[in-house]
Motif scaffolding. Structure first.
Motif, PDB file in Angstrom:
ATOM      1  N   LEU A 252       0.815  -1.212   0.000  1.00 34.49           N
ATOM      2  CA  LEU A 252       0.000   0.000   0.000  1.00 34.49           C
ATOM      3  C   LEU A 252       0.849   1.262   0.000  1.00 34.49           C
ATOM      4  CD1 LEU A 252      -2.699  -1.104   2.620  1.00 34.49           C
ATOM      5  CD2 LEU A 252      -2.862  -1.178   0.127  1.00 34.49           C
ATOM      6  N   THR A 253       1.912   1.253   0.792  1.00 39.09           N
ATOM      7  CA  THR A 253       2.726   2.461   0.941  1.00 39.09           C
ATOM      8  C   THR A 253       3.583   2.729  -0.290  1.00 39.09           C
ATOM      9  OG1 THR A 253       2.815   2.155   3.341  1.00 39.09           O
ATOM     10  CG2 THR A 253       4.461   3.621   2.357  1.00 39.09           C
ATOM     11  N   HIS A 254       4.288   1.706  -0.778  1.00 32.92           N
ATOM     12  CA  HIS A 254       5.217   1.923  -1.881  1.00 32.92           C
ATOM     13  C   HIS A 254       4.506   2.178  -3.200  1.00 32.92           C
ATOM     14  CE1 HIS A 254       9.024   1.114   0.182  1.00 32.92           C
ATOM     15  NE2 HIS A 254       8.369   0.209   0.874  1.00 32.92           N
ATOM     16  N   LEU A 255       3.329   1.600  -3.380  1.00 30.86           N
ATOM     17  CA  LEU A 255       2.605   1.805  -4.627  1.00 30.86           C
ATOM     18  C   LEU A 255       1.562   2.908  -4.527  1.00 30.86           C
ATOM     19  CD1 LEU A 255       2.124  -1.863  -5.906  1.00 30.86           C
ATOM     20  CD2 LEU A 255       3.952  -0.235  -6.379  1.00 30.86           C
ATOM     21  N   LYS A 256       1.447   3.519  -3.342  1.00 31.50           N
ATOM     22  CA  LYS A 256       0.503   4.626  -3.143  1.00 31.50           C
ATOM     23  C   LYS A 256      -0.919   4.214  -3.519  1.00 31.50           C
ATOM     24  CE  LYS A 256       3.982   7.288  -2.081  1.00 31.50           C
ATOM     25  NZ  LYS A 256       4.257   7.619  -0.663  1.00 31.50           N
ATOM     26  N   LEU A 257      -1.346   3.085  -2.998  1.00 26.93           N
ATOM     27  CA  LEU A 257      -2.683   2.588  -3.272  1.00 26.93           C
ATOM     28  C   LEU A 257      -3.602   2.821  -2.081  1.00 26.93           C
ATOM     29  CD1 LEU A 257      -1.591  -0.748  -4.981  1.00 26.93           C
ATOM     30  CD2 LEU A 257      -2.605   1.228  -6.109  1.00 26.93           C
ATOM     31  N   ARG A 258      -4.874   2.978  -2.361  1.00 23.56           N
ATOM     32  CA  ARG A 258      -5.864   3.281  -1.313  1.00 23.56           C
ATOM     33  C   ARG A 258      -6.397   1.976  -0.732  1.00 23.56           C
ATOM     34  NH1 ARG A 258      -9.473   6.836  -5.267  1.00 23.56           N
ATOM     35  NH2 ARG A 258      -8.827   5.063  -6.573  1.00 23.56           N
ATOM     36  N   SER A 259      -6.119   1.761   0.540  1.00 27.19           N
ATOM     37  CA  SER A 259      -6.479   0.490   1.164  1.00 27.19           C
ATOM     38  C   SER A 259      -7.985   0.267   1.212  1.00 27.19           C
ATOM     39  CB  SER A 259      -5.898   0.419   2.583  1.00 27.19           C
ATOM     40  OG  SER A 259      -6.413   1.471   3.379  1.00 27.19           O
ATOM     41  N   GLY A 260      -8.735   1.329   1.460  1.00 26.37           N
ATOM     42  CA  GLY A 260     -10.179   1.178   1.610  1.00 26.37           C
ATOM     43  C   GLY A 260     -10.958   1.283   0.320  1.00 26.37           C
ATOM     44  N   GLN A 261     -10.273   1.378  -0.814  1.00 23.17           N
ATOM     45  CA  GLN A 261     -10.956   1.518  -2.095  1.00 23.17           C
ATOM     46  C   GLN A 261     -11.808   0.283  -2.399  1.00 23.17           C
ATOM     47  OE1 GLN A 261     -11.118   4.052  -4.306  1.00 23.17           O
ATOM     48  NE2 GLN A 261     -12.472   2.817  -5.594  1.00 23.17           N
ATOM     49  N   VAL A 262     -13.088   0.514  -2.618  1.00 24.26           N
ATOM     50  CA  VAL A 262     -13.992  -0.583  -2.963  1.00 24.26           C
ATOM     51  C   VAL A 262     -13.703  -1.021  -4.387  1.00 24.26           C
ATOM     52  CG1 VAL A 262     -16.407  -1.250  -3.300  1.00 24.26           C
ATOM     53  CG2 VAL A 262     -15.773   0.243  -1.393  1.00 24.26           C
ATOM     54  N   LEU A 263     -13.554  -2.304  -4.567  1.00 20.07           N
ATOM     55  CA  LEU A 263     -13.257  -2.837  -5.896  1.00 20.07           C
ATOM     56  C   LEU A 263     -14.471  -2.724  -6.800  1.00 20.07           C
ATOM     57  CD1 LEU A 263     -11.301  -6.044  -4.790  1.00 20.07           C
ATOM     58  CD2 LEU A 263     -10.351  -3.855  -5.539  1.00 20.07           C
TER      59      LEU A 263
END
Length: 384
Positions: A252-263
């Motif tokens: 999550l941190t290195h790729l700057k992705l949103r953990s709570g993002q609903v698929l």
């Protein structure tokens, strides 16, 4: 069954596992003078069929090119308050990029400063043939199922779902192709794609890397060194996954992705079809990391490189690669010193100057110019 994202908007995985080396000519090869400057074509992917579309990274590269190319000739490449990771907007490094650096670090830097030249190089016929061969081999054992993606999280989710599917196949003793791997090595997040994983008759887990060649011969020692570095990096990343060394925060941190993002609905539907019930990207990351670390998969036992002739469509030979972790990590640390801004980029040693003859950046490369100036000065001194 391999899921494929139907939108080519996001791809953080530099994941053509053979064709990136086809842009490395052998000593006898020459660059083809005429290439069409098209957008990068699709290659066989680990978990989607999207090509090397790097919107965010390409934007950063173009910005750097505009701001720095003028100063490139008169100033040091290192003369910047930001590290190369920051300058080139790199959230992570790919195995591909590190292998390019192992061949020639200056060429790697120039490819980032002048991405249009790199795109031109990737349109060479032998590169496109290599991509086609890889795609054909992948499709021999994996069907493609289109999945609609709307966000970066959706795109990465499709790849993680394919990993989950391939883990179950490996546990059943089947072979898989284009298996994504990732993890933190020496403090840097690294990503790559393993060409093929299978079990041999001894029950050993084998990593097989296909290399297609224009010449019907084994590669030079310089090329072989790069290829061995590549498969060694894949083993480090794969083994880290099965040992449980990769953590959710790393992804999550290195790729700057949103953990709570609903698929997206399409991604959730595909996940359900393979028995994975998740709603958010974070839930999927948790499911993958738990599954791979608690699986029956061993660390990779054997590394091998399979060389294949493009012209005759026949095998050239197979190289079993020894694995020396200490030596591999030492080489990696040397490469990362540049990306962290701890030193300036270096060109090839004089013994490998033959590489420059077929390099598209030869005429503008400061390293080459400086070496020629030194040679001229030495010649002048010798004659005086």
């Amino acid at each position: 069954m391999d899921a494929s994202g139907s939108q080519q908007l996001f791809d953080d995985w530099d994941d053509i596992s053979d064709s990136e080396f086809l842009n490395i000519p052998s000593e006898q090869q020459s660059i083809e003078p005429q290439c069409h400057l098209n957008s990068e074509s699709d290659g066989p992917c680990a978990s989607t069929s999207s090509g090397h579309n790097r919107n965010e990274e390409a934007l950063g590269q173009e910005t750097v090119k505009t701001e720095n190319v003028r100063g490139f000739k008169r100033k040091s490449l290192h003369e910047n308050s930001f590290s190369p990771m920051q300058r080139f907007f790199k959230r992570h490094l790919s195995v591909t990029l590190l292998c390019d650096q192992s061949w020639c670090e200056m060429k790697t830097v120039y490819s980032l400063l002048k991405p249009f030249v790199k795109r031109k190089e990737m349109q060479r016929s032998e590169v496109l043939i290599g991509k086609a061969i890889h795609l054909s081999r992948e499709r021999e054992i994996q069907d493609v199922v289109p999945v609609d993606i709307r966000t970066r999280e959706d795109a990465e989710a499709v790849k993680l779902l394919n990993m989950l599917h391939m883990i179950s196949l490996l546990e059943a003793g089947d072979r898989v192709r284009e298996f994504p791997v990732f993890g933190v090595l020496e403090g840097v997040f690294v990503m790559g794609v393993i060409d093929e994983l299978m079990y041999n008759q001894k029950g050993e887990l084998v990593l097989n890397e296909l290399k297609t060649r224009r010449q019907n011969s084994l590669p030079s020692s310089a090329q072989d060194k790069v290829n061995c570095f590549q498969v060694g990096m894949y083993k480090l990343l794969f083994d880290g996954l099965v040992r449980g060394e990769v953590k959710k925060d790393h992804v999550l941190t290195h790729l700057k992705l949103r953990s709570g993002q609903v698929l997206g609905a399409g991604v959730q539907a595909h996940a359900k079809s393979i028995g994975v019930l998740v709603t958010t990207f974070e839930e999927l990351v948790d499911a993958l990391l738990i599954t791979v670390s608690c699986s029956d998969l061993p660390c990779i036992d054997l590394l091998q490189i399979e060389y294949f002739h493009q012209g005759s469509s026949g095998p050239i030979g197979t190289r079993v690669v020894p694995f020396d972790e200490a030596q591999l990590r030492a080489a990696l640390q040397g490469h990362l010193a540049y990306w962290r801004g701890q030193r300036e980029p270096k060109g090839v040693d004089i013994e490998e100057a033959w590489k420059c003859k077929s390099c598209l950046y030869e005429q503008t490369c400061d390293w080459t110019k400086n070496r020629l100036q030194v040679s001229d000065q030495q010649a002048d001194h010798a004659s005086s």
